[in-house]
Scaffold this motif. Sequence first.
Motif, PDB file in Angstrom:
ATOM      1  N   THR A 173      -5.618  -8.910 -12.617  1.00 55.22           N
ATOM      2  CA  THR A 173      -4.850  -7.859 -13.266  1.00 55.22           C
ATOM      3  C   THR A 173      -3.385  -7.939 -12.867  1.00 55.22           C
ATOM      4  OG1 THR A 173      -4.666  -5.444 -13.555  1.00 55.22           O
ATOM      5  CG2 THR A 173      -5.309  -6.233 -11.375  1.00 55.22           C
TER       6      THR A 173
ATOM      7  N   ASP B  23      -1.808  -4.895 -12.990  1.00 52.83           N
ATOM      8  CA  ASP B  23      -1.649  -3.447 -12.768  1.00 52.83           C
ATOM      9  C   ASP B  23      -1.847  -3.149 -11.285  1.00 52.83           C
ATOM     10  OD1 ASP B  23      -1.717  -0.721 -12.625  1.00 52.83           O
ATOM     11  OD2 ASP B  23      -3.314  -0.455 -14.109  1.00 52.83           O
ATOM     12  N   PRO B  24      -0.798  -2.713 -10.573  1.00 50.40           N
ATOM     13  CA  PRO B  24      -0.928  -2.501  -9.124  1.00 50.40           C
ATOM     14  C   PRO B  24      -1.872  -1.367  -8.742  1.00 50.40           C
ATOM     15  CG  PRO B  24       1.211  -1.720  -9.911  1.00 50.40           C
ATOM     16  CD  PRO B  24       0.580  -2.454 -11.051  1.00 50.40           C
ATOM     17  N   SER B  25      -2.284  -0.550  -9.696  1.00 48.47           N
ATOM     18  CA  SER B  25      -3.211   0.535  -9.367  1.00 48.47           C
ATOM     19  C   SER B  25      -4.582   0.006  -8.957  1.00 48.47           C
ATOM     20  CB  SER B  25      -3.355   1.496 -10.550  1.00 48.47           C
ATOM     21  OG  SER B  25      -4.019   0.871 -11.634  1.00 48.47           O
ATOM     22  N   PHE B  26      -4.796  -1.313  -9.125  1.00 47.19           N
ATOM     23  CA  PHE B  26      -6.051  -1.916  -8.654  1.00 47.19           C
ATOM     24  C   PHE B  26      -6.281  -1.606  -7.186  1.00 47.19           C
ATOM     25  CE2 PHE B  26      -3.359  -4.914  -6.582  1.00 47.19           C
ATOM     26  CZ  PHE B  26      -4.127  -5.431  -5.534  1.00 47.19           C
TER      27      PHE B  26
ATOM     28  N   PRO C 150       1.621   3.487  -3.329  1.00 42.68           N
ATOM     29  CA  PRO C 150       1.105   4.733  -3.934  1.00 42.68           C
ATOM     30  C   PRO C 150      -0.419   4.794  -3.958  1.00 42.68           C
ATOM     31  CG  PRO C 150       2.830   3.760  -5.309  1.00 42.68           C
ATOM     32  CD  PRO C 150       2.466   2.748  -4.282  1.00 42.68           C
ATOM     33  N   TYR C 151      -1.082   3.656  -3.809  1.00 44.65           N
ATOM     34  CA  TYR C 151      -2.537   3.600  -3.933  1.00 44.65           C
ATOM     35  C   TYR C 151      -3.220   3.359  -2.584  1.00 44.65           C
ATOM     36  CZ  TYR C 151      -0.677   2.824  -8.555  1.00 44.65           C
ATOM     37  OH  TYR C 151       0.053   2.939  -9.709  1.00 44.65           O
TER      38      TYR C 151
ATOM     39  N   LYS D  23      -4.924   4.016   0.867  1.00 39.20           N
ATOM     40  CA  LYS D  23      -5.848   5.086   1.230  1.00 39.20           C
ATOM     41  C   LYS D  23      -6.385   4.873   2.648  1.00 39.20           C
ATOM     42  CE  LYS D  23      -9.794   2.633  -0.786  1.00 39.20           C
ATOM     43  NZ  LYS D  23     -10.765   2.569  -1.889  1.00 39.20           N
TER      44      LYS D  23
ATOM     45  N   LYS E  15      -6.197   0.954  -5.419  1.00 39.51           N
ATOM     46  CA  LYS E  15      -6.976   2.140  -5.045  1.00 39.51           C
ATOM     47  C   LYS E  15      -8.479   1.864  -5.043  1.00 39.51           C
ATOM     48  CE  LYS E  15      -7.443   4.318  -9.633  1.00 39.51           C
ATOM     49  NZ  LYS E  15      -6.960   3.156 -10.423  1.00 39.51           N
ATOM     50  N   ASP E  16      -8.886   0.763  -5.684  1.00 34.21           N
ATOM     51  CA  ASP E  16     -10.311   0.466  -5.811  1.00 34.21           C
ATOM     52  C   ASP E  16     -10.792  -0.640  -4.875  1.00 34.21           C
ATOM     53  OD1 ASP E  16     -10.607   2.330  -7.954  1.00 34.21           O
ATOM     54  OD2 ASP E  16      -9.704   0.849  -9.304  1.00 34.21           O
TER      55      ASP E  16
ATOM     56  N   ALA F 220       1.866  -1.483  -3.767  1.00 35.98           N
ATOM     57  CA  ALA F 220       0.547  -1.022  -3.328  1.00 35.98           C
ATOM     58  C   ALA F 220       0.596   0.350  -2.684  1.00 35.98           C
ATOM     59  CB  ALA F 220      -0.042  -2.036  -2.347  1.00 35.98           C
TER      60      ALA F 220
END
Length: 451
Positions: free
Chosen positions: A89, A91-94, A129-130, A132, A96-97, A127
Amino acid sequence: MKYKTEFDSSLANELAQKISDKTIVIGIMGLGYVGLPLAVALCRNNVNVVGFDIDQSKIDKINAGETYLKTVSSDAVDEIVKSGFFSATSDPSFAKDVDAIIMCVPTPLNKYREPDLSYVERTMQMALPYLKKGHIVSLESTTYPGTTDEIIRPLVDSTDLTAGEDVFLIYSPEREDPGNKDFTTSTTPKVVGGENPEALGLGCMLYELVVDQVVPVSSLSTAEAVKLTENIFRAVNISLVNELKVTYEKMGINIWEVIDAAKTKPFGFMPFYPGPGLGGHCIPIDPFYLTWKAREYGVATRFIELAGEINNTMPDYVIARLREALDDKLCKGIKRSKILLIGLAYKKNVDDTRESPALLILRKLREIGADVEFYDPYVASIPKTREYPELTGLKSVSEDEYKNGSFDAALICTDHDIIDYAQLFKTCELVVDTRNATKDVVDGREKIVWA
């Protein structure tokens, strides 16, 4: 050094369990010469991987089961895509998963030959913002001692998370050697450093999923220093043999024969080989990361800097030898000669042109006014580079063109195995060899000049 596999922190124990039962999901940021082979190796060991790259064209190719690297086959990419263990991907939101983030991004030098960590910083910021609780963050990019503590840690601590408690920081330097068929990602021992015993233990467990041997060290900075030391060792020894080449040439002694004889000694000698300069993403760059950092401590790294000076003079030495040979053997100047550069990649049997001395030689020959072309079966055209924008898009001559051309001289910069060197002696009146590539050619050896 031993490392922990059982921890006081419940968070670390949860991660350790995920690693042990292979339910961990690993995100690799940067799918180049380091990241893509790592992804392949992990997926082949049934580990779930999400690959990230900002270049959408790379992502599209990977998801279609195609490669963009000579060192990773399309069959290998297609295999992991179809395995179900891999996705790619942009998409940097990856982030979070996934449970672990491994950063494999460039660390070049800027125009002042100072470390450029902008890729590392931007990647971590994407990375951030995502991020955790329970994330493992590993940096593999070559850099100076202190980078993880000085760059990565403050970014993590700028969130509501705390490095060392909520996020586990690791440094594990990449040891890829493109084109090396003897050692792969899995068979090359992996050095791992952590910010604390929990991070070290988790890092070693993580990399044991893919490599045969992990080598734990006592700190992040130690791990960062290991990679620099490995490549400084090579840079210094290559500079020594380059200096010997120039010296022995004046004495009428063939450096290649000297090395071949010297390496028969079973102890106390390790062969290094001369060339037209240093190339690749590590050896020409890494020493300057340490010299830059050493100044912060008031330390002069004179030996390392001298090695850099010697290696950086080699392209000019090669051009001087070419000029002399054209004058002595053909009574021609460079401006009136048609010259074919053989090999543009920084090392044989790969398509990687990063920091290749052949690019600088090509530029300098063009500036002199030579009619110069290149042939490289691995490099169809010159990719965009920061240092040589004017060379972008220049195409390699075809195999037929190089075999049937009427070149005055061939200058061998890269000794690819698949090139027919005997043919060069039929095509060119003069062959200038910087790599001992023509050692097995029998006919026409009077045309050879070593450089």
